[in-house]
Design a protein around this motif. Structure first.
Motif, PDB file in Angstrom:
ATOM      1  N   PRO A 141      26.507 -31.116   9.249  1.00 44.98           N
ATOM      2  CA  PRO A 141      27.581 -29.988   8.543  1.00 44.98           C
ATOM      3  C   PRO A 141      27.629 -30.482   6.907  1.00 44.98           C
ATOM      4  CG  PRO A 141      28.476 -30.808  10.588  1.00 44.98           C
ATOM      5  CD  PRO A 141      27.108 -31.631  10.408  1.00 44.98           C
ATOM      6  N   ARG A 142      27.459 -29.660   6.028  1.00 41.69           N
ATOM      7  CA  ARG A 142      27.727 -29.988   4.770  1.00 41.69           C
ATOM      8  C   ARG A 142      28.987 -30.395   4.285  1.00 41.69           C
ATOM      9  NH1 ARG A 142      23.038 -30.147   6.158  1.00 41.69           N
ATOM     10  NH2 ARG A 142      21.508 -29.314   5.359  1.00 41.69           N
ATOM     11  N   THR A 143      29.236 -31.118   3.324  1.00 39.85           N
ATOM     12  CA  THR A 143      30.324 -31.403   2.567  1.00 39.85           C
ATOM     13  C   THR A 143      30.843 -30.268   1.802  1.00 39.85           C
ATOM     14  OG1 THR A 143      29.420 -32.327   0.603  1.00 39.85           O
ATOM     15  CG2 THR A 143      29.770 -34.022   2.580  1.00 39.85           C
ATOM     16  N   ILE A 144      32.082 -30.302   1.730  1.00 38.69           N
ATOM     17  CA  ILE A 144      32.850 -29.410   0.751  1.00 38.69           C
ATOM     18  C   ILE A 144      32.280 -29.398  -0.963  1.00 38.69           C
ATOM     19  CG2 ILE A 144      34.965 -28.402  -0.099  1.00 38.69           C
ATOM     20  CD1 ILE A 144      34.517 -27.876   2.516  1.00 38.69           C
ATOM     21  N   GLY A 145      32.047 -30.462  -0.997  1.00 38.44           N
ATOM     22  CA  GLY A 145      31.540 -30.826  -2.375  1.00 38.44           C
ATOM     23  C   GLY A 145      29.979 -29.894  -2.591  1.00 38.44           C
ATOM     24  N   PRO A 174      28.147 -20.018  -0.945  1.00 37.03           N
ATOM     25  CA  PRO A 174      29.059 -20.330  -1.838  1.00 37.03           C
ATOM     26  C   PRO A 174      30.389 -19.738  -1.539  1.00 37.03           C
ATOM     27  CG  PRO A 174      26.917 -19.551  -2.871  1.00 37.03           C
ATOM     28  CD  PRO A 174      27.004 -19.207  -1.420  1.00 37.03           C
ATOM     29  N   PRO A 175      31.436 -20.280  -2.454  1.00 39.92           N
ATOM     30  CA  PRO A 175      32.630 -19.713  -2.088  1.00 39.92           C
ATOM     31  C   PRO A 175      32.871 -18.075  -2.380  1.00 39.92           C
ATOM     32  CG  PRO A 175      32.904 -21.780  -3.438  1.00 39.92           C
ATOM     33  CD  PRO A 175      31.425 -21.306  -3.282  1.00 39.92           C
ATOM     34  N   PHE A 176      33.442 -17.546  -1.323  1.00 44.46           N
ATOM     35  CA  PHE A 176      34.008 -16.224  -1.365  1.00 44.46           C
ATOM     36  C   PHE A 176      32.673 -15.194  -1.189  1.00 44.46           C
ATOM     37  CE2 PHE A 176      36.957 -18.108  -4.214  1.00 44.46           C
ATOM     38  CZ  PHE A 176      38.131 -18.045  -3.362  1.00 44.46           C
ATOM     39  N   SER A 177      31.438 -15.709  -0.793  1.00 44.42           N
ATOM     40  CA  SER A 177      30.129 -14.984  -0.486  1.00 44.42           C
ATOM     41  C   SER A 177      30.439 -14.305   0.886  1.00 44.42           C
ATOM     42  CB  SER A 177      29.045 -16.237  -0.281  1.00 44.42           C
ATOM     43  OG  SER A 177      28.822 -16.710  -1.546  1.00 44.42           O
ATOM     44  N   GLU A 178      29.715 -12.817   0.662  1.00 37.90           N
ATOM     45  CA  GLU A 178      29.829 -12.065   1.781  1.00 37.90           C
ATOM     46  C   GLU A 178      29.007 -12.793   2.938  1.00 37.90           C
ATOM     47  OE1 GLU A 178      28.290  -7.616   3.310  1.00 37.90           O
ATOM     48  OE2 GLU A 178      27.983  -8.181   0.897  1.00 37.90           O
ATOM     49  N   VAL A 179      29.266 -12.727   4.268  1.00 42.37           N
ATOM     50  CA  VAL A 179      28.540 -13.300   5.411  1.00 42.37           C
ATOM     51  C   VAL A 179      27.914 -12.087   6.014  1.00 42.37           C
ATOM     52  CG1 VAL A 179      28.569 -14.112   7.512  1.00 42.37           C
ATOM     53  CG2 VAL A 179      30.294 -14.954   5.757  1.00 42.37           C
ATOM     54  N   SER A 180      26.545 -11.968   5.652  1.00 42.34           N
ATOM     55  CA  SER A 180      25.506 -10.919   6.150  1.00 42.34           C
ATOM     56  C   SER A 180      24.944 -11.592   7.541  1.00 42.34           C
ATOM     57  CB  SER A 180      24.888 -10.484   4.998  1.00 42.34           C
ATOM     58  OG  SER A 180      23.815  -9.583   5.840  1.00 42.34           O
ATOM     59  N   VAL A 181      25.347 -10.949   8.744  1.00 44.44           N
ATOM     60  CA  VAL A 181      24.783 -11.107   9.820  1.00 44.44           C
ATOM     61  C   VAL A 181      24.301 -10.179  10.647  1.00 44.44           C
ATOM     62  CG1 VAL A 181      25.124 -12.679  12.163  1.00 44.44           C
ATOM     63  CG2 VAL A 181      25.916 -13.412   9.799  1.00 44.44           C
ATOM     64  N   GLY A 196      33.603 -25.856   5.655  1.00 44.00           N
ATOM     65  CA  GLY A 196      34.345 -24.543   4.919  1.00 44.00           C
ATOM     66  C   GLY A 196      35.309 -23.690   5.748  1.00 44.00           C
ATOM     67  N   GLU A 197      35.215 -22.443   5.438  1.00 52.89           N
ATOM     68  CA  GLU A 197      36.120 -21.472   6.124  1.00 52.89           C
ATOM     69  C   GLU A 197      35.402 -19.893   6.277  1.00 52.89           C
ATOM     70  OE1 GLU A 197      40.595 -21.159   5.109  1.00 52.89           O
ATOM     71  OE2 GLU A 197      39.606 -19.326   4.275  1.00 52.89           O
ATOM     72  N   LEU A 198      35.506 -19.451   7.239  1.00 53.68           N
ATOM     73  CA  LEU A 198      35.155 -18.055   7.531  1.00 53.68           C
ATOM     74  C   LEU A 198      36.457 -17.392   7.452  1.00 53.68           C
ATOM     75  CD1 LEU A 198      32.892 -16.116   8.294  1.00 53.68           C
ATOM     76  CD2 LEU A 198      33.416 -16.649  10.771  1.00 53.68           C
ATOM     77  N   SER A 199      36.460 -16.248   6.782  1.00 52.17           N
ATOM     78  CA  SER A 199      37.442 -15.315   6.470  1.00 52.17           C
ATOM     79  C   SER A 199      36.836 -14.099   7.322  1.00 52.17           C
ATOM     80  CB  SER A 199      37.813 -14.860   5.052  1.00 52.17           C
ATOM     81  OG  SER A 199      38.800 -13.928   4.901  1.00 52.17           O
ATOM     82  N   ALA A 200      37.560 -13.805   8.650  1.00 48.17           N
ATOM     83  CA  ALA A 200      37.204 -12.800   9.338  1.00 48.17           C
ATOM     84  C   ALA A 200      38.256 -11.790   9.767  1.00 48.17           C
ATOM     85  CB  ALA A 200      36.431 -13.272  10.813  1.00 48.17           C
ATOM     86  N   PRO A 226      37.228 -20.341   0.048  1.00 54.57           N
ATOM     87  CA  PRO A 226      37.603 -20.779  -1.238  1.00 54.57           C
ATOM     88  C   PRO A 226      36.633 -21.886  -1.587  1.00 54.57           C
ATOM     89  CG  PRO A 226      39.440 -21.164  -0.433  1.00 54.57           C
ATOM     90  CD  PRO A 226      38.845 -20.317   0.528  1.00 54.57           C
ATOM     91  N   ASP A 227      36.190 -22.676  -0.339  1.00 49.33           N
ATOM     92  CA  ASP A 227      35.395 -23.941  -0.631  1.00 49.33           C
ATOM     93  C   ASP A 227      33.977 -23.731  -0.081  1.00 49.33           C
ATOM     94  OD1 ASP A 227      37.363 -25.681  -1.497  1.00 49.33           O
ATOM     95  OD2 ASP A 227      38.295 -25.927   0.573  1.00 49.33           O
ATOM     96  N   GLY A 228      33.836 -22.289   0.183  1.00 48.88           N
ATOM     97  CA  GLY A 228      32.432 -22.211   0.788  1.00 48.88           C
ATOM     98  C   GLY A 228      32.427 -21.967   2.280  1.00 48.88           C
ATOM     99  N   LEU A 229      31.115 -22.220   2.880  1.00 49.17           N
ATOM    100  CA  LEU A 229      31.088 -21.865   4.168  1.00 49.17           C
ATOM    101  C   LEU A 229      29.724 -22.248   4.769  1.00 49.17           C
ATOM    102  CD1 LEU A 229      32.139 -20.775   7.097  1.00 49.17           C
ATOM    103  CD2 LEU A 229      30.969 -18.578   6.382  1.00 49.17           C
ATOM    104  N   HIS A 230      29.686 -23.084   5.967  1.00 48.95           N
ATOM    105  CA  HIS A 230      28.669 -23.525   6.593  1.00 48.95           C
ATOM    106  C   HIS A 230      28.571 -23.182   8.111  1.00 48.95           C
ATOM    107  CE1 HIS A 230      25.651 -27.184   7.785  1.00 48.95           C
ATOM    108  NE2 HIS A 230      25.070 -26.054   7.834  1.00 48.95           N
ATOM    109  N   LEU A 231      27.813 -22.017   8.376  1.00 51.90           N
ATOM    110  CA  LEU A 231      28.054 -21.349   9.594  1.00 51.90           C
ATOM    111  C   LEU A 231      26.945 -21.415  10.352  1.00 51.90           C
ATOM    112  CD1 LEU A 231      30.040 -19.325  10.898  1.00 51.90           C
ATOM    113  CD2 LEU A 231      28.885 -17.489   9.744  1.00 51.90           C
TER     114      LEU A 231
END
Length: 247
Positions: A141-145, A174-181, A196-200, A226-231
């Motif tokens: 997992p990546r760090t928030i930084g 990156p922060p606030f990017s669209e998740v395209s799956v 990070g965080e997934l806004s679903a 806001p901190d990005g996402l590793h999904l």
């Protein structure tokens, strides 16, 4: 169908178990959706003590395992945080050996199942049909930084890089990017937050929380927090025809 796996559920359900063979561990439920043999997405976390050994075994459902913390080995392969393993139904794997800090891992299935069939004692319960084991490379997992510093989305292929099933890959956004799956297929798709965080549409999901999406569904518009996402995206194969008749 969309199901959510949450840290709150895990905290409320963590308990100690000892199997008949003496294997001792802690288990917590992260996603529960009943016990339908065809569709009841399930995720639970196993916390395996230091230097303990879970013998080789098989299950009657397809499954992914995602390693959360610690170190150890699965068969001849070293595993650690972010490692992904797939075992098809009636496919033996193991042993799972925990290192000096112990080993914790999620077991992920599209349908509920109880118990492991340990080998060689349960060899008579094996059934004829396709067998599949697949291992992904270590993918911590990546760090928030690291996520905040991203300038563009990144994708890492872990299992099934040719788009075959099973398939596992990770998105770094990156922060606030669209998740395209792509739409879920087979037995459905699991999305597991590594960092990070997934806004679903249903909820904001944080580290180690998850979603399940039934085959043919997209799951709605989602974004990185806001901190990005590793999904982590896990595409679960449909059950082989040879095993469907056993249900």
């Amino acid at each position: 169908m969309i199901a959510i796996g949450s840290a709150t559920l895990a905290r409320d359900t963590r308990h100690h178990r000892v199997l008949e063979n003496g294997f001792s561990f802690h288990r917590s439920e992260w996603m529960q959706a009943g016990s339908d043999p065809c569709l009841s997405p399930t995720i639970f976390l196993v916390e395996q003590p230091a230097h303990s050994v879970l013998p080789a075994h098989f299950h009657t459902q397809n499954q992914f395992q995602v390693f959360q913390q610690g170190s150890g080995s699965l068969g001849s392969r070293a595993v650690g945080p972010g490692s992904v393993h797939y075992a098809g139904a009636f496919t033996g794997y193991g042993p799972l050996v925990a290192g000096p800090q112990g080993l914790s891992y999620f077991t992920i299935r599209a349908a509920f199942e109880t118990g492991a069939n340990f080998l060689p004692l349960a060899r008579d319960k094996l059934r004829r049909g396709p067998k599949r084991n697949a291992h992904g490379p270590v993918h911590e997992p990546r760090t928030i930084g690291q996520l905040r510093a991203l300038k563009a989305p990144l994708r890492a292929e872990l299992i099934g890089a040719d788009g075959s099933e099973p398939e596992a890959y990770a998105l770094q956004l990156p922060p606030f990017s669209e998740v395209s799956v792509p739409a879920a297929r087979g037995s459905g798709q699991f999305q597991l937050v590594l960092a990070g965080e997934l806004s679903a549409p249903e909820s904001r999901l944080r580290e180690w929380e998850s979603r399940f999406i039934s085959a043919g569904e997209h799951g709605g518009a989602c974004r990185a927090g806001p901190d990005g996402l590793h999904l982590l995206i896990l595409q679960m194969p449909a059950m082989a025809a040879e095993y469907l008749a056993l249900r």
